[in-house]
Design an enzyme around this catalytic site. Structure first.
Site, short mmCIF file in Angstrom:
data_model
loop_
_atom_site.label_atom_id
_atom_site.label_comp_id
_atom_site.label_asym_id
_atom_site.label_seq_id
_atom_site.Cartn_x
_atom_site.Cartn_y
_atom_site.Cartn_z
N GLU A 296 79.06 7.01 -30.69
CA GLU A 296 78.79 8.34 -31.22
C GLU A 296 77.64 8.96 -30.83
O GLU A 296 76.82 9.40 -31.83
CB GLU A 296 78.88 8.11 -32.65
CG GLU A 296 80.30 7.87 -33.07
CD GLU A 296 80.39 7.38 -34.86
OE1 GLU A 296 79.49 7.43 -35.54
OE2 GLU A 296 81.65 7.17 -35.16
N ASN B 37 82.20 4.89 -26.77
CA ASN B 37 82.96 5.15 -27.75
C ASN B 37 82.55 6.38 -28.75
O ASN B 37 81.32 6.37 -28.99
CB ASN B 37 83.10 3.93 -28.87
CG ASN B 37 84.28 3.95 -29.69
OD1 ASN B 37 85.46 4.14 -29.48
ND2 ASN B 37 84.16 3.82 -31.08
N HIS C 289 90.66 9.75 -34.82
CA HIS C 289 90.70 9.73 -36.32
C HIS C 289 91.32 11.25 -36.74
O HIS C 289 90.39 12.25 -36.62
CB HIS C 289 89.39 9.70 -37.28
CG HIS C 289 88.73 8.21 -37.07
ND1 HIS C 289 89.40 7.33 -37.78
CD2 HIS C 289 87.74 7.90 -36.41
CE1 HIS C 289 88.79 6.05 -37.58
NE2 HIS C 289 87.56 6.57 -36.83
N GLU D 76 90.37 3.74 -32.74
CA GLU D 76 90.21 3.68 -34.40
C GLU D 76 91.17 4.69 -34.70
O GLU D 76 91.13 5.45 -35.90
CB GLU D 76 88.84 4.23 -34.70
CG GLU D 76 87.64 3.40 -34.04
CD GLU D 76 86.24 3.94 -34.65
OE1 GLU D 76 86.14 4.45 -35.81
OE2 GLU D 76 85.18 3.25 -34.00
N ASP E 86 93.98 6.60 -36.84
CA ASP E 86 94.52 6.73 -38.09
C ASP E 86 94.73 8.13 -37.99
O ASP E 86 94.06 9.05 -37.43
CB ASP E 86 93.72 6.33 -39.26
CG ASP E 86 92.43 6.85 -39.35
OD1 ASP E 86 91.79 7.91 -38.61
OD2 ASP E 86 91.56 6.09 -39.95
O1 G3I Z 1 79.96 -4.28 -48.39
C1 G3I Z 1 79.31 -3.46 -49.27
C2 G3I Z 1 79.16 -3.83 -50.44
O2 G3I Z 1 78.43 -4.92 -50.67
C3 G3I Z 1 78.59 -2.72 -51.41
O3 G3I Z 1 78.75 -3.29 -52.60
C4 G3I Z 1 79.43 -1.47 -51.19
C5 G3I Z 1 78.58 -0.24 -52.02
O4 G3I Z 1 78.49 0.77 -51.12
O5 G3I Z 1 79.34 -1.21 -50.01
C6 G3I Z 1 80.05 -1.96 -49.14
O6 G3I Z 1 79.64 -1.66 -47.55
C7 G3I Z 1 80.58 -0.61 -47.43
C8 G3I Z 1 81.24 -1.13 -45.94
O7 G3I Z 1 82.09 0.04 -45.60
C9 G3I Z 1 82.31 -2.26 -46.45
O8 G3I Z 1 83.42 -1.81 -47.38
C10 G3I Z 1 79.57 0.44 -46.84
O9 G3I Z 1 78.84 1.06 -48.08
C11 G3I Z 1 80.33 1.71 -46.33
O10 G3I Z 1 79.32 2.63 -45.75
C12 G3I Z 1 81.14 0.89 -45.05
O11 G3I Z 1 81.95 1.95 -44.36
C13 G3I Z 1 82.44 1.88 -43.23
C14 G3I Z 1 81.96 2.82 -42.38
O12 G3I Z 1 82.40 2.60 -41.03
C15 G3I Z 1 80.42 2.76 -42.16
O13 G3I Z 1 79.82 3.46 -41.20
C16 G3I Z 1 83.74 1.87 -43.11
O14 G3I Z 1 84.48 0.58 -43.96
C17 G3I Z 1 84.43 1.79 -41.79
O15 G3I Z 1 85.85 1.84 -41.76
C18 G3I Z 1 83.66 2.91 -41.19
O16 G3I Z 1 84.20 2.70 -39.57
C19 G3I Z 1 83.66 3.99 -38.74
C20 G3I Z 1 83.47 3.23 -37.25
O17 G3I Z 1 82.55 2.04 -37.51
C21 G3I Z 1 83.01 4.16 -36.46
N1 G3I Z 1 83.74 5.37 -36.32
C22 G3I Z 1 84.24 5.87 -37.63
C23 G3I Z 1 84.78 5.13 -38.47
C24 G3I Z 1 85.08 5.75 -39.71
O18 G3I Z 1 84.02 6.25 -40.58
#
Ligand code: G3I
Length: 305
Positions: free
Chosen positions: A127, A169, A206, A235, A237
């Site tokens: 990105e 990516n 996405h 990725e 969806d």
């Molecule tokens: O694990 C912590 C947890 O301990 C905490 O209590 C909670 C509270 O916010 O957060 C949890 O972490 C979260 C994590 O996902 C696991 O669920 C983060 O806040 C959250 O920001 C994170 O989001 C991820 C996101 O990337 C972050 O950039 C998504 O799961 C994940 O699907 C998403 O994936 C991205 C790719 O890496 C790049 N391309 C876009 C894609 C979708 O956004």
């Protein structure tokens, strides 16, 4: 073939899913993962903040849970991601200039070395381009270390793991006529012409009503492939439900199948309830783990239908 992975393998491709370590105790989830998918991407566990929470202190536990399971099951691993403006640990967010450049390159080198020989493809840089019509790089602390930060990351990754395919990516790079797509294309063209080590381009894919699957998707994938790189849908969806969603999944899968160098597709989660789009139903399995219409459309296309 009657699973996504086996059907993709008919044409030498893979079909993967993003996996979250905290779901690996869920037997329905693991049953689908083990049965259907022959490639795995860690949804969050191999990001910079997860692997190097304190500078120079690496924590591989959750990532290893995913990687070791995949390898035991004979699945490929896509590494995601070595260098990114987002999901940086606090210490890195606070850095700039040559200290940040050095820390980024050290992270790339340490992680790619640790996983050497176990990663099919690395998202080396994620990105790095801006949205909108500018065609510019995205502003970030990494970008402010100099335009050459991307190629420096690729060179460090190649040196650390010469056997891994190295990918750039990004998202919103699906429509050939968009400035962002063109800008990434020109970077890859430049890297190929100067011998910067790049092997593949990942299209996150996405999709939703505001960002639908473009009619020219096949053109985009083919044009990148013609630069001499593999292309991968990394990725996937698609928001929606029923037949309309299934037809869009069919179209994306057909676009990949029509491009010889489109080597695989990864969906960003398994069941709808596993998706980062918490309110939506963008994936191939419903919340109970049942196959949706979209699943059958994808399987049909992978099987040559
Ligand atoms: O694990 C912590 C947890 O301990 C905490 O209590 C909670 C509270 O916010 O957060 C949890 O972490 C979260 C994590 O996902 C696991 O669920 C983060 O806040 C959250 O920001 C994170 O989001 C991820 C996101 O990337 C972050 O950039 C998504 O799961 C994940 O699907 C998403 O994936 C991205 C790719 O890496 C790049 N391309 C876009 C894609 C979708 O956004």
């Amino acid at each position: 073939a009657d699973t996504l992975g086996a059907a993709a393998q008919r044409t030498g491709r893979y079909f993967g899913a993003a996996v979250a370590a905290h779901r690996m105790s869920d037997s329905t989830y693991m049953g689908i993962l083990n049965r259907e998918f022959d490639s795995v991407t860690a949804e969050n566990e191999m990001k910079i903040d997860a692997l190097e929470p304190q500078q120079g202190q690496f924590t591989y536990g959750n990532a290893d849970q995913i990687v070791n399971h995949a390898i035991q099951q004979g699945k490929d691993v896509r590494g995601h991601t070595l260098a990114w403006h987002s999901q940086q640990p606090q210490w890195m967010q606070n850095m700039s200039g040559s200290a940040l450049r050095q820390a980024m390159l050290n992270h790339v080198t340490q992680v790619a070395t640790y996983y050497r020989g176990r990663i099919h493809s690395w998202d080396v840089v994620n990105e790095a381009f801006a949205d909108g019509s500018s065609g510019a790089r995205r502003d970030s602390n990494l970008q402010r270390t100099g335009d050459d930060w991307i190629e420096a990351a690729f060179r460090a990754a190649r040196a650390a793991d010469p056997g891994a395919k190295l990918c750039y990516n990004d998202y919103n790079t699906d429509n050939w006529s968009h400035a962002k797509t063109q800008a990434v294309y020109r970077m890859v063209q430049d890297f190929k012409s100067r011998g910067v080590p790049i092997d593949c381009v990942g299209f996150q894919a996405h999709f939703n009503s505001g960002n639908p699957v473009p009619n020219n998707y096949h053109t985009t994938l083919q044009n990148f492939a013609d630069l001499g790189v593999d292309v991968q849908i990394t990725e996937l969806d698609i928001e929606g439900s029923g037949n309309s969603q299934a037809e869009q999944y069919r179209g994306v899968t057909q676009a990949c199948m029509a491009v010889t160098r489109c080597t695989g597709i990864t969906v960003w989660g398994i069941r709808d309830s596993d998706s980062w789009r918490a309110q939506g139903t963008p994936l191939l399995f419903d919340n109970s783990g049942n196959k949706k219409a979209a699943y059958h459309a994808v399987l049909d296309v992978l099987n040559g239908g």
